[in-house]
Scaffold this active site. Sequence first.
Site, PDB file in Angstrom:
ATOM      1  CB  SER A  19     -50.050 -26.167 -17.360  1.00 56.51           C
ATOM      2  OG  SER A  19     -50.241 -26.081 -18.738  1.00 56.51           O
ATOM      3  CG  ASP A  66     -52.051 -32.367 -20.108  1.00 56.49           C
ATOM      4  OD1 ASP A  66     -53.022 -31.604 -20.159  1.00 56.49           O
ATOM      5  OD2 ASP A  66     -51.656 -32.893 -19.044  1.00 56.49           O
ATOM      6  CG  ASP A  90     -59.093 -33.985 -22.008  1.00 52.53           C
ATOM      7  OD1 ASP A  90     -58.838 -32.910 -22.581  1.00 52.53           O
ATOM      8  OD2 ASP A  90     -58.207 -34.762 -21.609  1.00 52.53           O
ATOM      9  CG  HIS A  91     -58.129 -29.806 -20.786  1.00 54.62           C
ATOM     10  ND1 HIS A  91     -57.737 -31.069 -21.134  1.00 54.62           N
ATOM     11  CD2 HIS A  91     -57.213 -29.362 -19.890  1.00 54.62           C
ATOM     12  CE1 HIS A  91     -56.629 -31.378 -20.477  1.00 54.62           C
ATOM     13  NE2 HIS A  91     -56.295 -30.357 -19.723  1.00 54.62           N
ATOM     14  NE  ARG A 127     -50.248 -29.294 -12.380  1.00 46.81           N
ATOM     15  CZ  ARG A 127     -49.970 -29.361 -13.667  1.00 46.81           C
ATOM     16  NH1 ARG A 127     -50.789 -28.813 -14.540  1.00 46.81           N
ATOM     17  NH2 ARG A 127     -48.868 -29.936 -14.074  1.00 46.81           N
ATOM     18  NE  ARG A 162     -52.166 -23.903 -18.615  1.00 48.66           N
ATOM     19  CZ  ARG A 162     -52.735 -23.785 -17.419  1.00 48.66           C
ATOM     20  NH1 ARG A 162     -52.852 -22.602 -16.863  1.00 48.66           N
ATOM     21  NH2 ARG A 162     -53.215 -24.829 -16.793  1.00 48.66           N
TER      22      ARG A 162
END
Length: 755
Positions: free
Chosen positions: A644, A160, A95-96, A450, A646
Site C-alpha cells: 500500500s 493509493d 470507498d475503504h 492482493r 499508506r
Amino acid sequence: MAFDIDMIKKVYANMTERVDAARDIVGKPLTLSEKILYSHLWDGKPTTAFTRGKDYVDFAPDRVACQDATAQMALLQFMQAGKPKVAVPTTVHCDHLIQAKDGAAADLKNANSTSSEVFNFLESVSNKYGIGFWKPGAGIIHQVVLENYAFPGGMMIGTDSHTVNAGGLGMVAIGVGGADAVDVMAGMAWELKFPKLIGVKLTGKLSGWTAPKDVILKVAEILTVKGGTGAIVEYFGPGATAMSCTGKGTICNMGAEIGATTSTFGYDESMERYLRATDREDVADAANKIKDYLTADAEVYANPEQYFDQVIEINLSELGPLLNGPFTPDLSTPVGKEMTEKATSNEWPLQVEWGLIGSCTNSSYEDLSRASSIAQQAIDKGLKMKAELGINPGSEQVRYTAERDGILGIFENLDAKIFTNACGPCIGQWARYSDPKNAPKNSIVHSFNRNFAKRADGNPNTHAFVASPELTAAIAVAGRLDFNPLTDKLINENGEEVMFDEPTGWELPPKGFEVKDNGYLEPVEDGSGVIINVNPDSERLELLEPFTPIGNSIKGAKLLIKAYGKCTTDHISMAGPWLRFRGHLDNIANNTLIGAVNAFNKKTNFVKNQLTGDYAGVPDTQREYKKAGILSVVVGDHNYGEGSSREHAAMQPRHLGVAAVIVKSFARIHETNLKKQGMLGLTFVNEADYDLIQEDDTFNFLDLNEFAPDKQLNVEVVHSDGSKDIISLNHTYNQAQIEWYNEGSALNLIKKQNA
Ligand code: MIC
Ligand code: SF4
C-alpha cells in the site's frame, strides 16, 4: 462537472511541442512513457535528457485523487500547508470504510452511521479547499477515476497504490503517500526518480477462458513482487490493441503488485470507445487529433530491445487461465492438475468456500458481464453453487447499468450477496467471522489484486487465490480450487454431467451506461467560510503536530524489531479493523508493526524490551523507549513496505520515535514516505550484514553529520557482549530530501517556505 476539458486541451497543446523537443534532446524515438513524462516537467519545455533510474526530476501532474482511508492524513497535512484552495483538480473518494456484511443497502447505512464523523470531515475539507467529493457508495476510487477523469497522455498521482489503474486509459498514473499529494495540491513540483522502462509485447489474442487478469498474473510470475520496482511497464503489440480499455485497466492495476511505478498502454480504439461510452466525446475528439503523441514512436515498438531497459513477450494465444496465491500475488499456478498437485503437497485446502468478484482490479461492466455469463450457465445447466459468492460493483454507474441489464439479477438468482460499490473484503472490510484469529483453515478465490495473509477476513488460515472474475465465478460454482473449466465436468442437480461453455460478455453496455445519482458533490466556488471541526476528544480524528527533527547525532538507538521475511505495509500498519483510526495518528500507532515477524523468535508482536529484558508488543515496547527518550531502529528484509501507499506505515514509527529503518531493499512508495516524514530509510551495502544484527543491539551512527547525496553512512552496531560491527549503509536521499530530514519532515519545510 466531472472533468475539465480545457485542462486536457492545454495538456495536449503542450504535449505536441514538448514531445518534439524531448525527441531532439534524447536523440532517438520515444516510448509513450517518456512522452508523457517529458511533457509534464515542472520546468515546462524539456531542455535536458534524464538518466533513467538515476535522475530525480520535478513533475507537474494534472490531477490528484485520494481515497477516504488515506485522504484523512493527506488532508490533515494539507490543512497545515496554509493554502486556501488546491492548485490542481483533486477528488476524494469514500470507498475503504464500508464493511461488507449483509448486502449493499444495509452495509452502506451502517457505514454512514459508524463513520459519519470521518465522512463529514472529508466532505467539509473537500468543500473548503475546492476538492470534488465522491460520497460513500459512489464507487471504488480507481473505477470512478477511469470512468470520469483519466485521459490518454495525462499524468496523475493518487494516495493509493492502485492509482496505476488509470494506465488502462493511457495515463501515467502513480500511487503516492499523502505527503506527496500535499506537494501537488499546494501547487508545488512533485519529484520522482526518472523511471526505468520495461516493455511488454503482447502478441496473439485473448480468447475463451483467458482474460486480461491472466496477463498480469503471468507478468507477476515473471517479474515477481519486486521485479517492476523503479520502472514503468509499457504494454504494446496486437494483443494490447485487441483488448478492452477496462481490461487494460486490470493489467495496469496489478502493476502495483510487481512494485512498478506505473504501467500504461498507447491510445487506441478501445480507449476511444470507452471515452465515448462514458460521455467524454470531447476528450476522444481531442485525443484523436494528436494520436501519434499518445503512443510510442513506431520505431520503438518495432525494435523494443533498443528502447526499453527490459522486454518481455507474451503470446496471448498460448496463455491459459491462472490462479495466483496463496499469500503472495506472484505465485502462479495454471488451473487444473498442476493445482491439484501443488495444493495437495502444500496442504492448501482444495475446497473453496467463497468466490469474491470486485475490487478496483476487476469490477467493470465487462468483468461483471463475463462472470454473469458463467452464473447464467450454472442456472441453465442445473448446477448448485458449492461456494458462496459476493460481488462488489466498481461504481454506481456500473452497478446501476448492470442492474438494469439483468446482470446483478443473475447473481442474485444464485443467492450471491451484492455488496456496496466499495473496496469491501479487498481491504479487510468483511464481517466474515466473529473471531477471525481462531477461524478455520480454508481457501477462497477472488478477482482482487492482493492476497497477503489475513487481508480479506483477518483469518491467518485463509488461503486466498487471485483469478479473473469469470474463473472466480466458475470455481465458486464448482467449489474446488483445482477445477479446470476447460476440461472438467460437473454433476448437476439431476445427476447429469455438464460442462461450462466459454464465458461471454460485453466490453461496454449495449444500451449505454446509465446512472441516477452517481454520488458526486461539487465543492462550493468560495470555500473560505467553510468551518472544519475536529473534536479534540475524537478517537478517529486528530489534528497533526509537526515532527521535531531527529538531528544528526543518533547514538544509543535500540533495535525495536528485526523483521523476518515479507514485511508489507499490511504488516507495518494493518488495515481491516484499524482503518477506523486512519485520521488519528496516536491511536493508529497502536498497530505499529504488529504483523511483522520477529526474526529472533518468529513471533508477531513479541519483541524484547532492552530496558527491562521483558517481551511485549511492538507498540508498547516502542512507547517505553520513547518515554525514556531513546530512539530506535527497525531492521528488515527485501522489498520492505511492499503493497500500500499508506503513509501511516512511516508516520506511526516516526511518531513513536523510530529514527531509522534499515533493510535489504525498499518498495518505492514506502521509501519515499519515510523520507517525507523526516526519518532515515537506509539499505545494507552488504545484504549479509542483516545477519549480524542481534536482539540486544544498540546503534551509533558515526557520520550522520556528513549526510550527503551519494555518500554512504556508517553505523556502529554494539552487541550485548560488547563486541561491535561497523556496517555501511546506502541511501537515495538527494539534497532536497536531506532538507526534509533536517527540518523534521517535508511538510515542515513547506510550512517554513510559506511562512
Ligand atoms: C490497499 O489496497 O492496500 C489500499 C488500502 O487501497 C492501500 C491504501 C491504504 O492503505 O489506504 C493502497 O493500496 O495504497
Ligand atoms: Fe480498494 Fe482493494 Fe483497490 Fe485497495 S486494492 S483500492 S482496497 S479495491
